[in-house]
Design a protein around this motif. Structure first.
Motif, PDB file in Angstrom:
ATOM      1  N   UNK A 198      16.835   8.109  -2.712  1.00  0.00           N
ATOM      2  CA  UNK A 198      17.313   6.743  -2.552  1.00  0.00           C
ATOM      3  C   UNK A 198      16.216   5.860  -1.948  1.00  0.00           C
ATOM      4  N   UNK A 199      15.513   6.392  -0.946  1.00  0.00           N
ATOM      5  CA  UNK A 199      14.396   5.660  -0.344  1.00  0.00           C
ATOM      6  C   UNK A 199      13.246   5.472  -1.330  1.00  0.00           C
ATOM      7  N   UNK A 200      13.090   6.416  -2.243  1.00  0.00           N
ATOM      8  CA  UNK A 200      12.018   6.267  -3.233  1.00  0.00           C
ATOM      9  C   UNK A 200      12.303   5.077  -4.143  1.00  0.00           C
ATOM     10  N   UNK A 201      13.496   5.013  -4.704  1.00  0.00           N
ATOM     11  CA  UNK A 201      13.799   3.957  -5.667  1.00  0.00           C
ATOM     12  C   UNK A 201      14.216   2.645  -5.014  1.00  0.00           C
ATOM     13  N   UNK A 202      14.729   2.716  -3.789  1.00  0.00           N
ATOM     14  CA  UNK A 202      15.227   1.504  -3.132  1.00  0.00           C
ATOM     15  C   UNK A 202      14.712   1.399  -1.697  1.00  0.00           C
ATOM     16  N   UNK A 203      13.387   1.356  -1.519  1.00  0.00           N
ATOM     17  CA  UNK A 203      12.841   1.220  -0.157  1.00  0.00           C
ATOM     18  C   UNK A 203      13.163  -0.156   0.402  1.00  0.00           C
ATOM     19  N   UNK A 204      13.682  -0.185   1.626  1.00  0.00           N
ATOM     20  CA  UNK A 204      14.037  -1.484   2.225  1.00  0.00           C
ATOM     21  C   UNK A 204      12.819  -2.386   2.315  1.00  0.00           C
ATOM     22  N   UNK A 205      11.702  -1.836   2.780  1.00  0.00           N
ATOM     23  CA  UNK A 205      10.457  -2.605   2.856  1.00  0.00           C
ATOM     24  C   UNK A 205       9.719  -2.507   1.539  1.00  0.00           C
ATOM     25  N   UNK A 206      10.064  -3.360   0.595  1.00  0.00           N
ATOM     26  CA  UNK A 206       9.544  -3.250  -0.770  1.00  0.00           C
ATOM     27  C   UNK A 206       8.176  -3.899  -0.945  1.00  0.00           C
ATOM     28  N   UNK A 207       7.774  -4.716   0.030  1.00  0.00           N
ATOM     29  CA  UNK A 207       6.487  -5.395  -0.070  1.00  0.00           C
ATOM     30  C   UNK A 207       5.831  -5.397   1.309  1.00  0.00           C
ATOM     31  N   UNK A 208       4.531  -5.081   1.347  1.00  0.00           N
ATOM     32  CA  UNK A 208       3.796  -4.937   2.602  1.00  0.00           C
ATOM     33  C   UNK A 208       2.497  -5.740   2.484  1.00  0.00           C
ATOM     34  N   UNK A 209       2.392  -6.900   3.137  1.00  0.00           N
ATOM     35  CA  UNK A 209       1.173  -7.701   3.029  1.00  0.00           C
ATOM     36  C   UNK A 209       0.113  -7.298   4.059  1.00  0.00           C
ATOM     37  N   UNK A 210      -1.123  -7.408   3.672  1.00  0.00           N
ATOM     38  CA  UNK A 210      -2.258  -7.212   4.571  1.00  0.00           C
ATOM     39  C   UNK A 210      -3.334  -8.228   4.210  1.00  0.00           C
ATOM     40  N   UNK A 242      -3.838  -8.844   0.487  1.00  0.00           N
ATOM     41  CA  UNK A 242      -3.536  -7.575  -0.163  1.00  0.00           C
ATOM     42  C   UNK A 242      -2.024  -7.378  -0.115  1.00  0.00           C
ATOM     43  N   UNK A 243      -1.452  -7.012  -1.235  1.00  0.00           N
ATOM     44  CA  UNK A 243      -0.017  -6.736  -1.288  1.00  0.00           C
ATOM     45  C   UNK A 243       0.192  -5.290  -1.709  1.00  0.00           C
ATOM     46  N   UNK A 244       0.788  -4.500  -0.819  1.00  0.00           N
ATOM     47  CA  UNK A 244       1.236  -3.156  -1.166  1.00  0.00           C
ATOM     48  C   UNK A 244       2.715  -3.239  -1.521  1.00  0.00           C
ATOM     49  N   UNK A 245       3.158  -2.410  -2.434  1.00  0.00           N
ATOM     50  CA  UNK A 245       4.573  -2.406  -2.799  1.00  0.00           C
ATOM     51  C   UNK A 245       5.061  -0.982  -2.967  1.00  0.00           C
ATOM     52  N   UNK A 246       5.728  -0.426  -1.938  1.00  0.00           N
ATOM     53  CA  UNK A 246       6.341   0.893  -2.123  1.00  0.00           C
ATOM     54  C   UNK A 246       7.259   0.921  -3.335  1.00  0.00           C
ATOM     55  N   UNK A 247       7.980  -0.169  -3.582  1.00  0.00           N
ATOM     56  CA  UNK A 247       8.881  -0.223  -4.735  1.00  0.00           C
ATOM     57  C   UNK A 247       8.111   0.063  -6.022  1.00  0.00           C
ATOM     58  N   UNK A 248       6.947  -0.546  -6.188  1.00  0.00           N
ATOM     59  CA  UNK A 248       6.158  -0.347  -7.405  1.00  0.00           C
ATOM     60  C   UNK A 248       5.531   1.045  -7.451  1.00  0.00           C
ATOM     61  N   UNK A 249       4.890   1.455  -6.368  1.00  0.00           N
ATOM     62  CA  UNK A 249       4.231   2.767  -6.346  1.00  0.00           C
ATOM     63  C   UNK A 249       5.235   3.892  -6.559  1.00  0.00           C
ATOM     64  N   UNK A 250       6.411   3.772  -5.977  1.00  0.00           N
ATOM     65  CA  UNK A 250       7.430   4.816  -6.102  1.00  0.00           C
ATOM     66  C   UNK A 250       7.990   4.935  -7.521  1.00  0.00           C
ATOM     67  N   UNK A 251       7.701   3.962  -8.376  1.00  0.00           N
ATOM     68  CA  UNK A 251       8.223   3.974  -9.740  1.00  0.00           C
ATOM     69  C   UNK A 251       7.123   4.113 -10.788  1.00  0.00           C
ATOM     70  N   UNK A 252       5.911   4.423 -10.365  1.00  0.00           N
ATOM     71  CA  UNK A 252       4.803   4.536 -11.311  1.00  0.00           C
ATOM     72  C   UNK A 252       4.881   5.851 -12.078  1.00  0.00           C
ATOM     73  N   UNK A 253       4.799   5.752 -13.391  1.00  0.00           N
ATOM     74  CA  UNK A 253       4.917   6.944 -14.234  1.00  0.00           C
ATOM     75  C   UNK A 253       3.741   7.897 -14.040  1.00  0.00           C
ATOM     76  N   UNK A 254       2.576   7.367 -13.679  1.00  0.00           N
ATOM     77  CA  UNK A 254       1.421   8.242 -13.460  1.00  0.00           C
ATOM     78  C   UNK A 254       1.605   9.135 -12.245  1.00  0.00           C
ATOM     79  N   UNK A 255       2.482   8.741 -11.318  1.00  0.00           N
ATOM     80  CA  UNK A 255       2.722   9.516 -10.104  1.00  0.00           C
ATOM     81  C   UNK A 255       4.004  10.323 -10.172  1.00  0.00           C
TER      82      UNK A 255
END
Length: 447
Positions: free
Chosen positions: A307-319, A338-351
């Motif tokens: 659930x945390x993988x597909x629906x992380x509360x903190x979906x965007x992390x700016x730096x 810089x924008x990190x996105x657990x939401x995007x990384x957690x859904x990448x097909x390469x990973x």
């Protein structure tokens, strides 16, 4: 990616656009045009690790739309940088030690059980409930008891959480238009400021009372009232206020936001729901949940991890890049966002494979082939580096307690079985309220 392509895509479906950009780039850093400004979307785990673990090179950016909004709410403290962050972390981190949180499981379980009991009447009459609102009450009951020693009432906590809801959703226009300066009013600004003031109106009197009677407990307010700066002075009221507001957010937001997604997910995956029910029936039965149940709820934990993988509360992390750098093969200029996105990384097909967006708790099964080779930052729902979320262990225990308590008492039917879309807000929320009808299960006496 130029703004003429990126902006319509991001505005139409922000979350899916981030996933699509990440997949198309293969995880490489992508410069995304946002009109008069731009940002680098970084989704490759190696690059994420560098950004999060090199906090001096990539500090939190105080002038981005998201972080300006966060700081207008929480001020300076545990979410700041430098000496202020260090002092707040030193004061508050002991409250989240695993040994302390573990010792509080019984108290949390009792509070959650009491809140779940309030649903018996709705279940008996078939009255639909708003599960997000009910989860808020459960979280408030547990957290106010164990972290605030009941100095903040559950009703006050619910008012704070309602204000937080206004805050994170009213920030949407600024997230979608990060280049607009704060002195230009946008829709949502008035609601944002009113909600911040509402939180202060509740918490500041409680804080001032704690200063008069700090007590010797290890709750948040007593800890802040007794805290001293490096030179031996008491914390200023502003410092205490900022840390207190941060703590309320940290200890309440993630749990109820993430768990709101669980019920439509289970409704759309009946085989997963059936296995979850079976485990809770076998381990807990129709009894109140106890601390010694938790180690045996392995599948429940797997469901929550997914659930945390597909629906992380903190979906965007700016730096912000404090110096020029290279991420992968991309040169990052000093001052770049810089924008990190657990939401995007957690859904990448390469990973995560070709079915990366399919809900599958087996990804987190102990001994799962390939899991050990997975990069540590392919999955980072609680961030990383020195700013890793203090509340991670708390979530892992509290969420299991809530799910096991509810499913040992009830089964449920959603009034709308469709999986909700996502809503643009500071944390990942469903686009609509999740309502459901509970069916009571026969209870037995506690063992």
């Amino acid at each position: 990616m130029p703004a003429r392509k990126a902006l319509p895509w991001l505005i139409r479906d922000t979350h899916q656009a981030l996933v699509d950009i990440a997949n198309r780039s293969g995880g490489g850093a992508v410069r995304v045009g946002l009109g008069v400004s731009s940002a680098y979307l970084v989704t490759n785990p190696d690059d994420i690790q560098r950004v999060l673990e090199q906090a001096d090179v990539y500090p939190r950016p105080g002038d981005t739309a998201l972080w300006r909004s966060v700081r207008k709410l929480v001020g300076d403290g545990i979410l700041a940088e430098g000496d202020t962050w260090t002092a707040s972390r030193r004061t508050l981190a002991p409250l989240f030690r695993a040994t302390r949180v573990d010792a509080l499981v019984g108290t949390m379980a009792e509070a959650i059980e009491g809140s779940a009991g309030r649903l018996d009447e709705a279940a008996a009459t078939g009255t639909p409930i708003d599960i997000g609102a009910e989860l808020s009450r459960m979280v408030a009951a547990a957290i106010m008891r164990v972290f605030f020693a009941d100095r903040v009432s559950v009703d006050s906590a619910l008012r704070i959480m309602a204000a937080q809801e206004v805050i994170v959703t009213s920030m949407a226009p600024r997230l979608l238009a990060p280049f607009v300066p704060w002195w230009i009013r946008l829709p949502g600004d008035r609601q944002f400021h009113a909600a911040v003031q509402a939180i202060d109106d509740i918490l500041l009197p409680v804080l001032r009372e704690a200063l008069q009677r700090p007590g010797d407990g290890d709750d948040v307010l007593s800890t802040l009232a007794r805290a001293r700066t490096a030179d031996g002075h008491a914390l200023s009221e502003k410092q205490m206020r900022d840390d207190l507001v941060s703590m309320v957010a940290v200890t309440t937001e993630t749990t109820y936001v993430v768990l709101t997604w669980l019920w439509p997910v289970l409704a759309n995956h009946p085989h997963i729901a059936a296995r979850l029910y079976d485990e809770i029936d076998e381990v807990v039965g129709r009894n109140p949940v106890r601390a010694d149940h938790l180690p045996n709820l392995a599948y429940t934990k797997m469901v929550l991890q997914e659930l945390l993988r597909l629906y992380p509360a903190g979906w965007i992390v700016p730096r912000r890049a404090a110096a020029a750098d290279v991420l992968g093969r991309v040169r990052i200029e000093q001052g770049s966002t810089i924008v990190l996105s657990p939401y995007a990384t957690h859904r990448m097909s390469s990973l995560w494979g070709p079915n990366a967006e399919v809900f599958d708790p087996e990804r987190f099964a102990p001994g799962r082939e390939g899991a050990e080779e997975r990069h540590r930052y392919a999955y980072y729902p609680f961030g990383g580096g020195k700013h890793r979320c203090l509340g991670e262990h708390l979530f892992n225990l509290e969420a299991i307690l809530i799910v096991a308590t509810l499913l040992s008492r009830f089964r449920f039917t959603l009034t709308d079985p469709a999986l909700p879309g996502t809503r643009v807000a500071a944390s990942l929320r469903p686009a609509r309220r999740v309502k459901m009808i509970l069916t009571p299960l026969e209870r037995t006496a506690a063992r």
